[in-house]
Design an enzyme around this catalytic site. Structure first.
Site, PDB file in Angstrom:
ATOM      1  N   MET A  12      44.337  24.197   0.761  1.00 46.23           N
ATOM      2  CA  MET A  12      42.962  24.074   1.257  1.00 46.23           C
ATOM      3  C   MET A  12      42.008  23.858   0.082  1.00 46.23           C
ATOM      4  SD  MET A  12      42.671  26.399   4.636  1.00 46.23           S
ATOM      5  CE  MET A  12      42.353  27.956   3.830  1.00 46.23           C
ATOM      6  N   HIS A  19      48.274  27.440  -6.985  1.00 45.04           N
ATOM      7  CA  HIS A  19      48.486  26.090  -6.443  1.00 45.04           C
ATOM      8  C   HIS A  19      49.160  25.192  -7.482  1.00 45.04           C
ATOM      9  CE1 HIS A  19      44.653  27.271  -4.159  1.00 45.04           C
ATOM     10  NE2 HIS A  19      45.524  27.083  -3.188  1.00 45.04           N
TER      11      HIS A  19
HETATM   12  P1  AMP Z   1      45.783  27.836   0.373  1.00 45.76           P
HETATM   13  O1  AMP Z   1      45.017  26.791  -0.365  1.00 45.76           O
HETATM   14  O2  AMP Z   1      45.256  29.219   0.198  1.00 45.76           O
HETATM   15  O3  AMP Z   1      46.056  27.470   1.808  1.00 45.76           O
HETATM   16  O4  AMP Z   1      47.211  27.884  -0.315  1.00 45.76           O
HETATM   17  C1  AMP Z   1      47.986  26.719  -0.451  1.00 45.76           C
HETATM   18  C2  AMP Z   1      49.363  27.108  -0.913  1.00 45.76           C
HETATM   19  O5  AMP Z   1      49.282  27.754  -2.176  1.00 45.76           O
HETATM   20  C3  AMP Z   1      50.059  28.081   0.045  1.00 45.76           C
HETATM   21  O6  AMP Z   1      51.432  27.736   0.158  1.00 45.76           O
HETATM   22  C4  AMP Z   1      49.867  29.392  -0.662  1.00 45.76           C
HETATM   23  O7  AMP Z   1      50.863  30.336  -0.346  1.00 45.76           O
HETATM   24  C5  AMP Z   1      49.964  28.975  -2.101  1.00 45.76           C
HETATM   25  N1  AMP Z   1      49.339  29.988  -2.962  1.00 45.76           N
HETATM   26  C6  AMP Z   1      48.110  30.539  -2.807  1.00 45.76           C
HETATM   27  N2  AMP Z   1      47.904  31.486  -3.745  1.00 45.76           N
HETATM   28  C7  AMP Z   1      49.032  31.542  -4.488  1.00 45.76           C
HETATM   29  C8  AMP Z   1      49.443  32.342  -5.604  1.00 45.76           C
HETATM   30  N3  AMP Z   1      48.651  33.265  -6.144  1.00 45.76           N
HETATM   31  N4  AMP Z   1      50.680  32.123  -6.114  1.00 45.76           N
HETATM   32  C9  AMP Z   1      51.490  31.194  -5.574  1.00 45.76           C
HETATM   33  N5  AMP Z   1      51.168  30.413  -4.526  1.00 45.76           N
HETATM   34  C10 AMP Z   1      49.949  30.591  -3.995  1.00 45.76           C
END
Ligand code: AMP
Length: 288
Positions: A34, A41
């Protein structure tokens, strides 16, 4: 140095690009996000770039996974900066569709999943996983990647996405990567930007509670209730923190365990001030 990345807004265009790569025998990785990209990310993008010939990062703040009372309007958006970061980590293209391309007028079809989506996050956010699964299914159809990369940080999301991919025979291989943390242990999250200094200081209670559960398990404590109570005691030490749930669950069923085993996972959701944060850790430790 700024590295250029191809920004693509139209689903048909990105699918064409991906098909061209695949017809040429090249593999493609997808990293759904997102935006507001942080090192968590970027770790997914780097893993994809290492495994696959080409990497597509999707940046889409998906409205259907937010409840009306949640932070859709205020969710951090930084597309230009994100594109530079994604390129630096090895992305070849950023897919950033407008809402009308993802949810055209008359949109009426959703992916719903029984069971696993009713507990934990699903109990607090009843329509969340319907939105997540619908958008992930759509993204996997638009970008027919060989592999898609998800973060362990959103543990329940990885479980329900894997189940959808299995149940619906989606041909993409799902890869899950470890949680990237700040130096003090706080799991990186786009929502950490909402925390003021005092809240940021106390937000470390999440990882402390998880580590307490791990330490007790390492010391021989396997009683589920004792582990849950220990996590709650740590969270209660932070006055700005209010636990939504703190549990120890089976990673396959997401049901609370009576007796913890090596594969059991400590999971929690905590409101710190006005910000809701989640984190998790296997009770046997993050290394496994
Ligand atoms: P989001 O933008 O929050 O929807 O996250 C996108 C992807 O990044 C998802 O697969 C999350 O699980 C992953 N993600 C978010 N935060 C972390 C983190 N601290 N470590 C590893 N992956 C992450």
């Amino acid at each position: 140095v700024r590295i250029a990345v191809r920004q693509i807004a139209e689903p048909e265009e990105v699918r064409g690009v991906v098909r061209t790569w695949q017809v040429g025998g090249l593999t493609v990785g997808l990293v759904p996000t997102m935006g507001a990209l942080h090192d968590g990310h970027l770790s997914l993008i780097r893993a994809s770039a290492a495994d696959c010939d080409h990497t597509v990062v999707s940046i889409y703040v998906n409205p259907t996974q937010f409840a009306p009372t949640e932070d859709l309007a205020s969710y951090p958006r930084s597309l230009e900066r994100d594109c530079t970061r994604a390129a630096g980590a090895g992305a070849d293209a950023v897919f950033c569709p407008p809402d009308r391309a993802m949810y055209p007028d008359g949109f009426a079809t959703y992916v719903v999943q029984d069971g696993l989506t009713d507990v934990l996050e699903g109990r607090s956010r009843p329509t969340h996983f319907r939105g997540v699964l619908t958008v992930v299914c759509k993204l996997l159809n638009i970008v027919p990647a060989d592999r898609a990369y998800f973060g362990r940080k959103d543990f329940q999301q990885t479980v329900v996405v894997r189940r959808m991919v299995r149940d619906l025979n989606l041909p993409t291989d799902i890869r899950v990567l470890p949680t990237v943390r700040e130096p003090d242990g706080l799991a990186m999250s786009s929502r950490n930007a909402y925390l003021n200094d005092e809240e940021r200081g106390q937000a470390v209670c999440l990882v402390r509670a998880l580590r307490r559960a791990c330490a007790l398990f390492a010391g021989g404590e396997t009683d589920g209730d004792a582990l849950r109570q220990a996590m709650r005691s740590v969270l209660e030490e932070a006055p700005l923190a209010c636990a939504d749930y703190a549990d120890v669950v089976d990673p396959d069923t997401l049901e609370p365990v009576e007796v913890a085993a090596g594969k059991s996972v400590a999971v929690l959701a905590v409101r710190v001030g006005g910000t809701r944060l989640i984190d998790n850790m296997p009770v046997a430790g993050e290394a496994i």
